[in-house]
Design an enzyme around this catalytic site. Sequence first.
Site, PDB file in Angstrom:
ATOM      1  N   ASP A   1       1.667   5.020   0.581  1.00 18.26           N
ATOM      2  CA  ASP A   1       1.050   5.946   1.276  1.00 18.26           C
ATOM      3  C   ASP A   1       1.053   7.587   0.513  1.00 18.26           C
ATOM      4  O   ASP A   1       2.149   7.694  -0.124  1.00 18.26           O
ATOM      5  CB  ASP A   1       1.651   6.308   2.360  1.00 18.26           C
ATOM      6  CG  ASP A   1       1.398   7.380   3.292  1.00 18.26           C
ATOM      7  OD1 ASP A   1       0.470   7.349   3.705  1.00 18.26           O
ATOM      8  OD2 ASP A   1       2.250   8.522   3.478  1.00 18.26           O
ATOM      9  N   ALA A   2       0.061   8.164   0.481  1.00 25.44           N
ATOM     10  CA  ALA A   2      -0.186   9.509  -0.036  1.00 25.44           C
ATOM     11  C   ALA A   2       0.621   9.757  -1.443  1.00 25.44           C
ATOM     12  O   ALA A   2       1.278  10.824  -1.488  1.00 25.44           O
ATOM     13  CB  ALA A   2       0.523  10.492   1.116  1.00 25.44           C
TER      14      ALA A   2
ATOM     15  N   HIS B   1      -6.546   3.870  10.485  1.00 20.02           N
ATOM     16  CA  HIS B   1      -5.292   4.537  11.385  1.00 20.02           C
ATOM     17  C   HIS B   1      -5.732   6.065  11.426  1.00 20.02           C
ATOM     18  O   HIS B   1      -5.472   6.681  12.428  1.00 20.02           O
ATOM     19  CB  HIS B   1      -4.133   3.889  10.986  1.00 20.02           C
ATOM     20  CG  HIS B   1      -3.342   4.691   9.936  1.00 20.02           C
ATOM     21  ND1 HIS B   1      -3.539   3.926   8.661  1.00 20.02           N
ATOM     22  CD2 HIS B   1      -2.793   5.643   9.546  1.00 20.02           C
ATOM     23  CE1 HIS B   1      -2.960   4.856   7.672  1.00 20.02           C
ATOM     24  NE2 HIS B   1      -2.429   5.916   8.449  1.00 20.02           N
TER      25      HIS B   1
ATOM     26  N   GLU C   1      -2.752   5.119  -1.947  1.00 21.24           N
ATOM     27  CA  GLU C   1      -3.637   6.065  -1.303  1.00 21.24           C
ATOM     28  C   GLU C   1      -3.407   7.387  -2.043  1.00 21.24           C
ATOM     29  O   GLU C   1      -2.304   7.871  -2.093  1.00 21.24           O
ATOM     30  CB  GLU C   1      -3.178   6.168   0.351  1.00 21.24           C
ATOM     31  CG  GLU C   1      -3.877   7.634   1.047  1.00 21.24           C
ATOM     32  CD  GLU C   1      -3.305   8.219   2.317  1.00 21.24           C
ATOM     33  OE1 GLU C   1      -4.017   8.591   3.084  1.00 21.24           O
ATOM     34  OE2 GLU C   1      -2.219   7.860   2.533  1.00 21.24           O
TER      35      GLU C   1
ATOM     36  N   ASP D   1     -13.567   8.437   0.361  1.00 23.33           N
ATOM     37  CA  ASP D   1     -15.149   8.817   0.296  1.00 23.33           C
ATOM     38  C   ASP D   1     -16.060   7.973   0.809  1.00 23.33           C
ATOM     39  O   ASP D   1     -17.360   8.311   1.575  1.00 23.33           O
ATOM     40  CB  ASP D   1     -15.264   9.198  -0.853  1.00 23.33           C
ATOM     41  CG  ASP D   1     -15.026  10.425  -1.723  1.00 23.33           C
ATOM     42  OD1 ASP D   1     -14.122  11.186  -0.898  1.00 23.33           O
ATOM     43  OD2 ASP D   1     -15.215  10.752  -2.776  1.00 23.33           O
ATOM     44  N   PHE D   2     -16.043   6.669   0.853  1.00 26.11           N
ATOM     45  CA  PHE D   2     -16.736   5.722   1.599  1.00 26.11           C
ATOM     46  C   PHE D   2     -16.802   5.843   2.974  1.00 26.11           C
ATOM     47  O   PHE D   2     -18.027   5.750   3.715  1.00 26.11           O
ATOM     48  CB  PHE D   2     -16.141   4.246   1.049  1.00 26.11           C
ATOM     49  CG  PHE D   2     -17.231   3.006   1.592  1.00 26.11           C
ATOM     50  CD1 PHE D   2     -18.066   2.674   0.603  1.00 26.11           C
ATOM     51  CD2 PHE D   2     -17.244   2.534   2.766  1.00 26.11           C
ATOM     52  CE1 PHE D   2     -18.876   1.400   1.009  1.00 26.11           C
ATOM     53  CE2 PHE D   2     -18.076   1.527   3.189  1.00 26.11           C
ATOM     54  CZ  PHE D   2     -18.799   1.058   2.187  1.00 26.11           C
TER      55      PHE D   2
ATOM     56  N   ARG E   1       0.811  -1.139  -0.001  1.00 24.90           N
ATOM     57  CA  ARG E   1      -0.132   0.069   0.114  1.00 24.90           C
ATOM     58  C   ARG E   1       0.883   1.121   0.025  1.00 24.90           C
ATOM     59  O   ARG E   1       1.883   1.341   0.921  1.00 24.90           O
ATOM     60  CB  ARG E   1      -0.719  -0.064   1.131  1.00 24.90           C
ATOM     61  CG  ARG E   1      -1.863   1.136   1.397  1.00 24.90           C
ATOM     62  CD  ARG E   1      -1.419   2.363   2.227  1.00 24.90           C
ATOM     63  NE  ARG E   1      -2.347   3.409   2.625  1.00 24.90           N
ATOM     64  CZ  ARG E   1      -2.024   4.410   3.288  1.00 24.90           C
ATOM     65  NH1 ARG E   1      -0.753   4.676   3.465  1.00 24.90           N
ATOM     66  NH2 ARG E   1      -3.014   5.390   3.477  1.00 24.90           N
TER      67      ARG E   1
ATOM     68  N   ASN F   1      -6.071  10.638  13.464  1.00 23.20           N
ATOM     69  CA  ASN F   1      -6.100  12.259  13.121  1.00 23.20           C
ATOM     70  C   ASN F   1      -6.878  12.941  13.855  1.00 23.20           C
ATOM     71  O   ASN F   1      -7.009  14.059  13.755  1.00 23.20           O
ATOM     72  CB  ASN F   1      -6.050  12.206  11.782  1.00 23.20           C
ATOM     73  CG  ASN F   1      -4.719  11.919  10.890  1.00 23.20           C
ATOM     74  OD1 ASN F   1      -3.702  11.848  11.688  1.00 23.20           O
ATOM     75  ND2 ASN F   1      -4.880  11.540   9.609  1.00 23.20           N
TER      76      ASN F   1
END
Length: 585
Positions: A258-259, A381, A291, A311-312, A256, A386
């Site tokens: 990240d960003a 997470h 992501e 969004d989900f 995965r 956050n």
Amino acid sequence: MTASFERRLPFGATLDQTRVSFRFWAPAHPEVRLEIRDRDPVKMARGADGWFSATVEAEAGARYRFHLPDGLTVPDPASRFQDGDIHGWSVLVDPKAYQWRTADWKGRPWHEAVVYELHAGCFGGFKGVMQALPLLAELGITAVELMPIADFPGARNWGYDGVLPYAPDAAYGTPDELKALIDRAHELGLMMLLDVVYNHFGPDGNYIGAYAPKAFRDDLETPWGGAIDFRLPEVRSFFAENALYWLMEYRFDGLRFDAVHAISEQDFIDDMAAQIRAAEEEGFQRHLILENEFNEQSHLAKDVDAQWNDDFHHVFHVALTSEKEGYYEDFADDLAGKLARALSEGFVYQGDPSPHQDGKPRGTPSAHLPPTAFVSFIQNHDQIGNRAFGDRLTTLAPPEGVEAATAALLLCPHIPMLFMGEEVASETPFLFFTDHNDELAQAVRDGRRKEFAKFAAFAGAEIPDPNDPATFDMSIPEPHPTRAEGRTALIRRLLAIRAAEIAPRIPGASSLGAEPVGPKAAIARWRMGDGAMLTLAVNLAEQPTPLADALAGPVLFETTPGAADAARAGELPGFTVVALMERAA
């Protein structure tokens, strides 16, 4: 059958029996010395474009580092393990020492994925995660995703402050202990996924600027400092090789990323994915997940499998909590319409103007993508941690609402993801935690408090100190004292239905659309790969909602007994999910 695996890197340290070749990129310096502990330094040969090399006699376990002309000593940026944390010695590792018991493992198809995201430190490290695997497999989880494990400062960190991307953090265990974890997962039929961070380095221990400053752009900033310059072939190779290293040497089933929206050269993502596909062993099914805050779907048309779908989460969160601050502002209006779109098309924002971003368009069209292009969740997470106090959805919404959302998540043909603790209805917070030096700890502490000062709900509140060890201790999930057993049973039941009735039909499935039917309710339908039709009726409101057209068809699942009968009579009860599967003739 046992075997060993090694990804031979074009840099770092390569061990051949007792001879080691070192290669280190330091274009800012005229000379570099290799230091091996308890030996005299060795002057490295400088080649083209600032590449330094040396070959010496050494054995696995030797400690080494690089000495720059200004007196600074730095670890190997491709260190496979560290002694003394990020500022210490790099350890010479023999990748071939570990003998894999599951050398013939070829992975599992992506449509079977049910992902469980966890923080290795909260489980006590790699050995603790290994002990949890049998229960996760029995529950119906098919893929475990580790939050980033690349070496970070101190003993506690989310992992996004990593600075040595090839070195598993010693706080979690050794390289062989990580391999043993993955080996055990494969024995149980579980995929192992890893979260990797290629968009920035952490603020402490990032020595690359001291010997290769051109690896960072001086004309482009990110929230974490100067942007990594992916225009350079050396930089692209460093990160692409890192992805291949985790997949080939550690046998991870997927990554995965990240960003990726923070990577300025978006073509790097496609190039890296193509390299991974070209290097895959025949028959091994590996999965690449992004992501991407921008809801950019172009990478999904190539070699990337899926993308996290925030969004989900946002739709379900707003429906259950009525929160409207921050990015939740984008989901406050036409909530049922957005719920229908999230279920049927994945992204809610597909170029639509975002109120939270001053009306600027966000996202790209996604209705044409298969359901497996979206990793969906109602907690993760980020969305917990956050928050100022790390609140789980369990503490913000009625348990009946959380259970309805869980049912919708696990019966939807998207790839579902659970966050550690969801299976036991945990109310334990997941807080932001670090183990920085005093100066950086104060900066993080002040920044965290400033970040939340603008939210009315946190005005004057004492935000937990990220550097306090108690903040980490509070983040270890604990079962709910009364609801854990029931939540576990619900998830086990849902995943059994998914495995038997939904997952086998996902290949070739496509959305038939969805419609809002109440203030927080929608009905979505999919034509499955074998021609069957899956219908999901979701009501996230406490109040029942009338249905213009009564539901019909064989029932797969109902949140409470009688919910399907009520839907057939023209009313969808509150906090309800009804799933129907009309099989092809």
